[in-house]
Design an enzyme around this catalytic site. Structure first.
Site, PDB file in Angstrom:
ATOM      1  N   ASP A  78     -23.272  25.032  48.421  1.00  0.00           N
ATOM      2  CA  ASP A  78     -24.438  24.769  47.567  1.00  0.00           C
ATOM      3  C   ASP A  78     -24.063  23.792  46.451  1.00  0.00           C
ATOM      4  O   ASP A  78     -24.920  23.341  45.692  1.00  0.00           O
ATOM      5  CB  ASP A  78     -25.057  26.062  47.028  1.00  0.00           C
ATOM      6  CG  ASP A  78     -24.079  26.911  46.241  1.00  0.00           C
ATOM      7  OD1 ASP A  78     -22.903  26.508  46.099  1.00  0.00           O
ATOM      8  OD2 ASP A  78     -24.492  27.985  45.755  1.00  0.00           O
ATOM      9  N   SER A  79     -22.778  23.423  46.385  1.00  0.00           N
ATOM     10  CA  SER A  79     -22.345  22.348  45.485  1.00  0.00           C
ATOM     11  C   SER A  79     -23.078  21.047  45.815  1.00  0.00           C
ATOM     12  O   SER A  79     -23.118  20.127  44.998  1.00  0.00           O
ATOM     13  CB  SER A  79     -20.824  22.129  45.584  1.00  0.00           C
ATOM     14  OG  SER A  79     -20.439  21.962  46.934  1.00  0.00           O
ATOM     15  N   GLU A 113     -12.352  31.768  43.543  1.00  0.00           N
ATOM     16  CA  GLU A 113     -12.537  30.536  42.759  1.00  0.00           C
ATOM     17  C   GLU A 113     -12.144  30.757  41.295  1.00  0.00           C
ATOM     18  O   GLU A 113     -12.666  31.666  40.616  1.00  0.00           O
ATOM     19  CB  GLU A 113     -14.002  30.078  42.859  1.00  0.00           C
ATOM     20  CG  GLU A 113     -14.272  28.814  42.042  1.00  0.00           C
ATOM     21  CD  GLU A 113     -15.521  28.058  42.461  1.00  0.00           C
ATOM     22  OE1 GLU A 113     -16.188  28.456  43.432  1.00  0.00           O
ATOM     23  OE2 GLU A 113     -15.816  27.045  41.797  1.00  0.00           O
ATOM     24  N   GLU A 143     -21.968  34.638  47.595  1.00  0.00           N
ATOM     25  CA  GLU A 143     -21.266  34.821  46.319  1.00  0.00           C
ATOM     26  C   GLU A 143     -21.426  36.251  45.813  1.00  0.00           C
ATOM     27  O   GLU A 143     -22.480  36.854  45.953  1.00  0.00           O
ATOM     28  CB  GLU A 143     -21.801  33.840  45.264  1.00  0.00           C
ATOM     29  CG  GLU A 143     -21.418  32.410  45.550  1.00  0.00           C
ATOM     30  CD  GLU A 143     -21.684  31.454  44.389  1.00  0.00           C
ATOM     31  OE1 GLU A 143     -22.005  31.900  43.275  1.00  0.00           O
ATOM     32  OE2 GLU A 143     -21.569  30.230  44.628  1.00  0.00           O
ATOM     33  N   ASP A 200     -23.459  27.833  52.962  1.00  0.00           N
ATOM     34  CA  ASP A 200     -23.648  28.665  51.767  1.00  0.00           C
ATOM     35  C   ASP A 200     -25.038  29.280  51.728  1.00  0.00           C
ATOM     36  O   ASP A 200     -26.034  28.593  51.972  1.00  0.00           O
ATOM     37  CB  ASP A 200     -23.498  27.783  50.516  1.00  0.00           C
ATOM     38  CG  ASP A 200     -22.343  28.204  49.652  1.00  0.00           C
ATOM     39  OD1 ASP A 200     -21.871  29.350  49.785  1.00  0.00           O
ATOM     40  OD2 ASP A 200     -21.903  27.383  48.829  1.00  0.00           O
ATOM     41  N   LYS A 232     -21.688  31.985  53.808  1.00  0.00           N
ATOM     42  CA  LYS A 232     -20.881  32.418  52.654  1.00  0.00           C
ATOM     43  C   LYS A 232     -21.824  32.975  51.589  1.00  0.00           C
ATOM     44  O   LYS A 232     -22.878  32.395  51.321  1.00  0.00           O
ATOM     45  CB  LYS A 232     -20.065  31.251  52.094  1.00  0.00           C
ATOM     46  CG  LYS A 232     -19.250  31.648  50.853  1.00  0.00           C
ATOM     47  CD  LYS A 232     -18.208  30.611  50.499  1.00  0.00           C
ATOM     48  CE  LYS A 232     -18.747  29.392  49.789  1.00  0.00           C
ATOM     49  NZ  LYS A 232     -19.432  29.686  48.512  1.00  0.00           N
TER      50      LYS A 232
HETATM   51  O1  KIV Z   1     -20.421  25.229  47.082  1.00  0.00           O
HETATM   52  C1  KIV Z   1     -19.203  24.997  47.162  1.00  0.00           C
HETATM   53  O2  KIV Z   1     -18.763  23.863  47.297  1.00  0.00           O
HETATM   54  C2  KIV Z   1     -18.290  26.126  47.070  1.00  0.00           C
HETATM   55  C3  KIV Z   1     -16.838  25.819  46.955  1.00  0.00           C
HETATM   56  C4  KIV Z   1     -16.539  25.316  45.615  1.00  0.00           C
HETATM   57  C5  KIV Z   1     -16.002  26.984  47.309  1.00  0.00           C
HETATM   58  O3  KIV Z   1     -18.724  27.239  47.077  1.00  0.00           O
END
Ligand code: KIV
Length: 263
Positions: A43-44, A180, A113, A82, A111
């Site tokens: 989600d970055s 992280e 969080e 994500d 993934k």
């Molecule tokens: O969204 C992302 O890029 C991440 C990484 C920083 C682990 O969750």
């Protein structure tokens, strides 16, 4: 590495796992030919691709589009998508539909969080055949709770809570956990306590693997480089030089030349 079970084998063999973020087909095509083990459609992307100041702006359809593009470019790689902010906090049905959307977009795993309130959902998805990667520590979706992007689990009680949550995620069926921005000694303690691999970012060398945002690794943003991210090239400068070279050639009548157009 070709499949999700390979993550476990790699930890058992003591062979570090490598993961980078990827959001588009052109980049995925290049990464598909590298030895990197897995691609994370993080989600970055809300920050590095869409220009927002946090990951809270990512949506399921945004991650779905980037996952589809990444899969088209990288048919051979393990892809983790994500689950965006709050996409797993409404009804369990809605959350499961979002998981289905990302898996159908081409992900091999999702993934999620944090742990609190998620373990039961994760267990259900794992039971249904969806591999889930956990994510603890400086979870960017909690930036407002943390008061900024700050190192987490600094004192003993926070470190113990993180360890308990990691064990709970393992129990729920996660196949790996991203750690992280936590102190290196905490990451080592968690990694030693778990059977599943840990993938670190800004958490030192003792995890079972590392993940970096590709844009940080390539040095795409001259104004931003997290202290833990090693820049392997200055892509911003190379990029600008190439575009300036093109502009100069056009202005000087040096482009296009014979062979670069049809007479
Ligand atoms: O969204 C992302 O890029 C991440 C990484 C920083 C682990 O969750």
């Amino acid at each position: 590495m070709k499949t999700i079970p390979d993550f476990q084998r790699r930890k058992a063999a003591g062979s570090p796992i490598t993961m980078v973020t990827c959001y588009d087909a052109a980049t995925a095509k290049i990464l598909n030919e590298t030895s990197v083990d897995a691609l994370l459609v993080g989600d970055s992307c809300a920050m590095v691709v869409h220009g927002y100041d946090s990951t809270l702006q990512a949506t399921v359809s945004m991650i779905e589009t980037h996952t589809q593009a990444t899969r088209r470019g990288a048919p051979d790689k393990v892809i983790v998508a994500d689950m965006p902010f709050l996409s797993y906090r409404g009804s369990a049905d809605a959350a499961t539909r979002s998981v289905a959307q990302l898996m159908r977009a081409g992900a091999n795993a999702v993934k999620v969080e944090r742990c609190r309130g998620n373990a039961e959902l994760i267990g259900n998805w794992v039971d249904a055949g969806v591999p889930v990667m956990g994510h603890l520590g400086m979870t960017p979706q909690s930036v407002n709770e943390f008061g900024g992007f700050k190192i987490q689990a600094r004192d003993e009680s926070a470190a113990q809570t993180l360890l308990d949550e990691a064990l709970e995620l393992e129990e729920a069926g996660c196949f790996a956990i991203v750690l992280e921005c936590i102190p290196s000694h905490v990451a080592e303690r968690v990694t030693d306590a778990l059977a599943i691999p840990t993938i670190g970012i800004g958490s030192g060398p003792s995890t079972s693997g590392q993940v970096l945002v590709l844009n940080d690794l390539l040095g795409m943003d001259p104004g931003f480089s997290p202290p833990f991210a090693r820049r392997y090239m200055d892509a911003d400068q190379m990029f600008s030089r190439a575009v300036e070279g093109y502009c100069e050639d056009v202005r000087e009548g040096d482009y296009p030349k014979e062979g670069e157009f049809r007479p």
